[in-house]
Design an enzyme around this catalytic site. Structure first.
Site, PDB file in Angstrom:
ATOM      1  N   GLU A  67       8.619 -11.281  14.244  1.00 51.23           N
ATOM      2  CA  GLU A  67       9.111 -12.644  14.038  1.00 51.23           C
ATOM      3  C   GLU A  67       8.122 -13.488  13.238  1.00 51.23           C
ATOM      4  O   GLU A  67       6.906 -13.307  13.355  1.00 51.23           O
ATOM      5  CB  GLU A  67       9.335 -13.312  15.402  1.00 51.23           C
ATOM      6  CG  GLU A  67      10.375 -12.611  16.224  1.00 51.23           C
ATOM      7  CD  GLU A  67      10.353 -12.995  17.693  1.00 51.23           C
ATOM      8  OE1 GLU A  67      11.428 -13.025  18.297  1.00 51.23           O
ATOM      9  OE2 GLU A  67       9.269 -13.247  18.248  1.00 51.23           O
ATOM     10  N   ASP A 238      12.960 -13.227  26.117  1.00 49.67           N
ATOM     11  CA  ASP A 238      12.730 -14.036  24.923  1.00 49.67           C
ATOM     12  C   ASP A 238      13.323 -13.408  23.675  1.00 49.67           C
ATOM     13  O   ASP A 238      12.816 -13.606  22.580  1.00 49.67           O
ATOM     14  CB  ASP A 238      11.227 -14.329  24.746  1.00 49.67           C
ATOM     15  CG  ASP A 238      10.396 -13.060  24.612  1.00 49.67           C
ATOM     16  OD1 ASP A 238      10.960 -11.960  24.717  1.00 49.67           O
ATOM     17  OD2 ASP A 238       9.178 -13.168  24.388  1.00 49.67           O
TER      18      ASP A 238
HETATM   19  P1  NAD Z   1       3.055  -6.263  28.943  1.00 49.94           P
HETATM   20  O1  NAD Z   1       3.863  -5.105  28.448  1.00 49.94           O
HETATM   21  O2  NAD Z   1       1.586  -6.240  28.777  1.00 49.94           O
HETATM   22  O3  NAD Z   1       3.356  -6.486  30.503  1.00 49.94           O
HETATM   23  C1  NAD Z   1       4.629  -6.456  31.051  1.00 49.94           C
HETATM   24  C2  NAD Z   1       4.538  -5.973  32.497  1.00 49.94           C
HETATM   25  O4  NAD Z   1       5.840  -6.097  33.107  1.00 49.94           O
HETATM   26  C3  NAD Z   1       4.134  -4.506  32.614  1.00 49.94           C
HETATM   27  O5  NAD Z   1       2.972  -4.398  33.424  1.00 49.94           O
HETATM   28  C4  NAD Z   1       5.355  -3.845  33.281  1.00 49.94           C
HETATM   29  O6  NAD Z   1       5.009  -2.793  34.163  1.00 49.94           O
HETATM   30  C5  NAD Z   1       5.964  -5.030  34.031  1.00 49.94           C
HETATM   31  N1  NAD Z   1       7.371  -4.862  34.385  1.00 49.94           N
HETATM   32  C6  NAD Z   1       8.383  -4.355  33.626  1.00 49.94           C
HETATM   33  N2  NAD Z   1       9.545  -4.390  34.330  1.00 49.94           N
HETATM   34  C7  NAD Z   1       9.253  -4.976  35.522  1.00 49.94           C
HETATM   35  C8  NAD Z   1      10.028  -5.311  36.667  1.00 49.94           C
HETATM   36  N3  NAD Z   1      11.332  -5.023  36.718  1.00 49.94           N
HETATM   37  N4  NAD Z   1       9.426  -5.929  37.720  1.00 49.94           N
HETATM   38  C9  NAD Z   1       8.081  -6.198  37.684  1.00 49.94           C
HETATM   39  N5  NAD Z   1       7.297  -5.885  36.638  1.00 49.94           N
HETATM   40  C10 NAD Z   1       7.866  -5.284  35.564  1.00 49.94           C
HETATM   41  O7  NAD Z   1       3.688  -7.555  28.245  1.00 49.94           O
HETATM   42  P2  NAD Z   1       3.063  -9.038  28.101  1.00 49.94           P
HETATM   43  O8  NAD Z   1       2.281  -9.159  26.853  1.00 49.94           O
HETATM   44  O9  NAD Z   1       2.432  -9.428  29.406  1.00 49.94           O
HETATM   45  O10 NAD Z   1       4.412  -9.857  27.874  1.00 49.94           O
HETATM   46  C11 NAD Z   1       5.372  -9.957  28.913  1.00 49.94           C
HETATM   47  C12 NAD Z   1       6.635 -10.554  28.353  1.00 49.94           C
HETATM   48  O11 NAD Z   1       6.404 -11.910  27.979  1.00 49.94           O
HETATM   49  C13 NAD Z   1       7.159  -9.841  27.099  1.00 49.94           C
HETATM   50  O12 NAD Z   1       8.547  -9.677  27.247  1.00 49.94           O
HETATM   51  C14 NAD Z   1       6.849 -10.799  25.977  1.00 49.94           C
HETATM   52  O13 NAD Z   1       7.780 -10.689  24.925  1.00 49.94           O
HETATM   53  C15 NAD Z   1       6.962 -12.129  26.690  1.00 49.94           C
HETATM   54  N6  NAD Z   1       6.209 -13.221  26.065  1.00 49.94           N
HETATM   55  C16 NAD Z   1       6.795 -14.435  26.046  1.00 49.94           C
HETATM   56  C17 NAD Z   1       6.119 -15.510  25.483  1.00 49.94           C
HETATM   57  C18 NAD Z   1       6.747 -16.861  25.508  1.00 49.94           C
HETATM   58  O14 NAD Z   1       6.243 -17.798  24.849  1.00 49.94           O
HETATM   59  N7  NAD Z   1       7.820 -17.063  26.257  1.00 49.94           N
HETATM   60  C19 NAD Z   1       4.847 -15.336  24.936  1.00 49.94           C
HETATM   61  C20 NAD Z   1       4.250 -14.084  25.007  1.00 49.94           C
HETATM   62  C21 NAD Z   1       4.940 -13.011  25.588  1.00 49.94           C
END
Ligand code: NAD
Length: 351
Positions: A67, A238
Site C-alpha cells: 500500500e 485492516d
Molecule cells: P504478527 O504476524 O507479528 O502477529 C500476529 C499474531 O497474531 C501472531 O503471533 C499470530 O500467532 C496471532 N494470531 C493469529 N490468529 C490468531 C487468533 N485467532 N487468536 C489469537 N492470536 C492469533 O503481526 P503484527 O505486525 O503484530 O500485526 C498484527 C495485525 O495488525 C496485522 O493484521 C497487521 O496488518 C495489523 N496492523 C494494523 C495497523 C493499524 O494501523 N490498524 C498497523 C500495523 C499492523
C-alpha cells in the site's frame, strides 16, 4: 503550523535507518516517543480539514497487500510504503514492513527518508492509546492483548504511558508469541499475565485489543465474550476480507473510525450495511462529537491506520533527529551549479 527544521545541507536528505531509529527511541525513551507521537496525531487530527485525504492505494495479491499512503497539510507532503503479508513470519520475515518520506510542498524537495517498520508500530500504538484516552471507561487499569506478534508490546506500553493501564493479559494462538511478549515486557512496570484462551485474557479487562494477522475474515471475538462497558481496540482487521470481530459485536457498539472512506473498505465495518452510524475520531478530538457517554456503552475503535498518523510520526522524527547523530545524509538530490545544466554536471563527474 508545522515547522520544517533547516537541514544541515540542502543537497542531502536525512535518512533514518532501522539502526538509527532504534538508537533514537532508546535515546528518548519509548514511552515518551509514543506519548509525543500521540500528541502530534491529536494536533493533526484537530486540523483534519486542512489535509489532502485519500484512501490508501492498495495492490492486493493472494498472499498479501502493498500500500501507498499519501497526505499533505499544504506545507509538507508525506507518504508511507507499507505491506501486510501474514504468511511472512513463517519465512522469518515481518508481516508489516515500511518506509516513508516527508517533502517540502513549496520546493517539492524531500526533507526526510526513514524506515517506518519500527515507526509504524510506535504510531499505531500511539493512535490506539490516544483513541482509548477518549473512549475507554474512566479509571481502566487492565487490557486484554489478543495477538502477541510484532505490534503487541508497543500497544501495551502506549496504553501504560497514555491511558494509565497497569495490567496486560496476553493471549495468542501460538504460545511462543505470548512467551516472547511476556519476556519483552518484563521490567517496564506492567503486571503481565499470560493466558491460554481469548476468554481468559478478557477476565477483568476494561480494554480489549485485538491485533492478529490473517488474510481472511476471522472471529477473534464473539458476541457472548463482550460485556457491557468495555472499549475494543481492533487493530488487525485492516484489509478487504480481513476482519476480527463477529458482526453482532458491531451492532452493539458505538463505532469510531479514522477516515470512513478507507474504513468502509478495510475495517470491521465492511460487515455492516452502508449508512450504519459511525463517529469520526477527529471530531471527538476536536470536541465536535462525543466519545464515551455512558458506563454501559461498548466503544469500538475500528483501526485500519490512516496516512495522517504516518505524517504526524514523520514530522515527529524530522524534529527529533535535529542535533542528534541518529541519521545519515543521503546524496539523493541532483544539485548542479546551474539548475539547467544537469547534463554538464553528469559530464564533469566523469572528468
Ligand atoms: P504478527 O504476524 O507479528 O502477529 C500476529 C499474531 O497474531 C501472531 O503471533 C499470530 O500467532 C496471532 N494470531 C493469529 N490468529 C490468531 C487468533 N485467532 N487468536 C489469537 N492470536 C492469533 O503481526 P503484527 O505486525 O503484530 O500485526 C498484527 C495485525 O495488525 C496485522 O493484521 C497487521 O496488518 C495489523 N496492523 C494494523 C495497523 C493499524 O494501523 N490498524 C498497523 C500495523 C499492523
Amino acid at each position: 503550523m508545522t515547522t520544517i527544521p533547516a537541514p544541515s545541507n540542502l543537497a542531502f536528505v536525512p535518512f533514518v535507518s532501522v539502526q538509527n531509529m532504534m538508537g533514537l527511541v532508546h535515546h528518548i525513551g519509548i514511552e515518551k516517543v509514543m506519548t509525543d507521537i500521540a500528541a502530534n496525531i491529536e494536533e493533526d487530527f484537530k486540523r483534519w480539514e486542512l489535509f489532502d485525504k485519500t484512501p490508501r492505494v492498495a495492490s492486493h495479491s493472494d498472499v498479501g497487500v502493498i500500500e501507498l499512503m499519501p497526505t499533505s497539510d499544504g506545507e509538507m507532503y508525506g507518504f508511507k510504503y507499507v505491506n501486510g503479508h501474514p504468511k511472512n513470519t513463517r519465512e522469518g520475515l515481518q508481516t508489516v514492513t515500511a518506509f516513508g518520506l516527508l517533502a517540502d510542498v513549496d520546493s517539492g524537495y524531500p526533507k526526510l527518508l526513514t524506515e517506518m517498520t519500527v515507526l509504524t508500530a510506535l504510531r499505531t500504538a500511539a493512535m490506539s492509546a490516544l483513541a482509548a484516552k477518549y473512549l475507554a471507561p474512566k479509571g481502566a487499569t487492565t487490557m486484554a492483548m489478543i495477538g502477541n506478534g510484532a505490534q503487541s508490546e508497543f500497544q501495551c506500553l502506549a496504553f501504560k504511558a497514555i491511558c494509565g493501564i497497569d495490567t496486560v493479559r496476553l493471549y495468542d494462538t501460538d504460545p511462543a508469541a505470548t512467551a516472547k511478549a511476556a519476556r519483552n515486557l518484563a521490567g517496564f512496570g506492567l503486571t503481565v499475565v499470560s493466558c491460554s484462551s481469548g476468554e481468559e485474557s478478557m477476565e477483568g479487562a476494561q480494554i480489549i485489543t485485538t491485533c492478529t494477522a490473517d488474510k481472511q475474515n476471522a472471529t477473534i471475538l464473539t458476541d457472548n465474550m463482550i460485556g457491557d462497558g468495555v472499549h475494543i481496540n481492533a487493530i488487525g482487521g485492516d484489509c478487504p476480507g480481513k476482519t476480527e470481530l463477529h458482526r453482532d459485536i458491531l451492532l452493539r457498539s458505538d463505532i469510531f473510525v479514522e477516515y470512513p472512506q478507507q474504513t468502509w473498505v478495510e475495517g470491521e465495518i465492511q460487515q455492516l450495511d452502508e449508512g450504519h452510524p459511525l463517529t469520526e475520531l477527529w471530531q471527538v478530538f476536536a470536541g465536535t462529537a462525543k466519545g464515551r457517554t455512558s458506563e454501559r456503552q461498548i466503544t469500538l475503535f475500528d483501526s485500519v491506520g490512516f496516512a495522517i498518523e504516518d505524517f504526524s510520526a514523520l514530522r515527529y522524527v524530522l524534529s527529533a533527529i535535529q542535533g542528534t547523530g541518529f541519521y545519515e545524509e543521503l546524496d539523493m538530490l541532483a544539485d548542479p551549479d546551474d539548475p539547467r545544466d544537469l547534463f554538464g554536471m553528469l559530464q564533469r563527474s566523469n572528468a
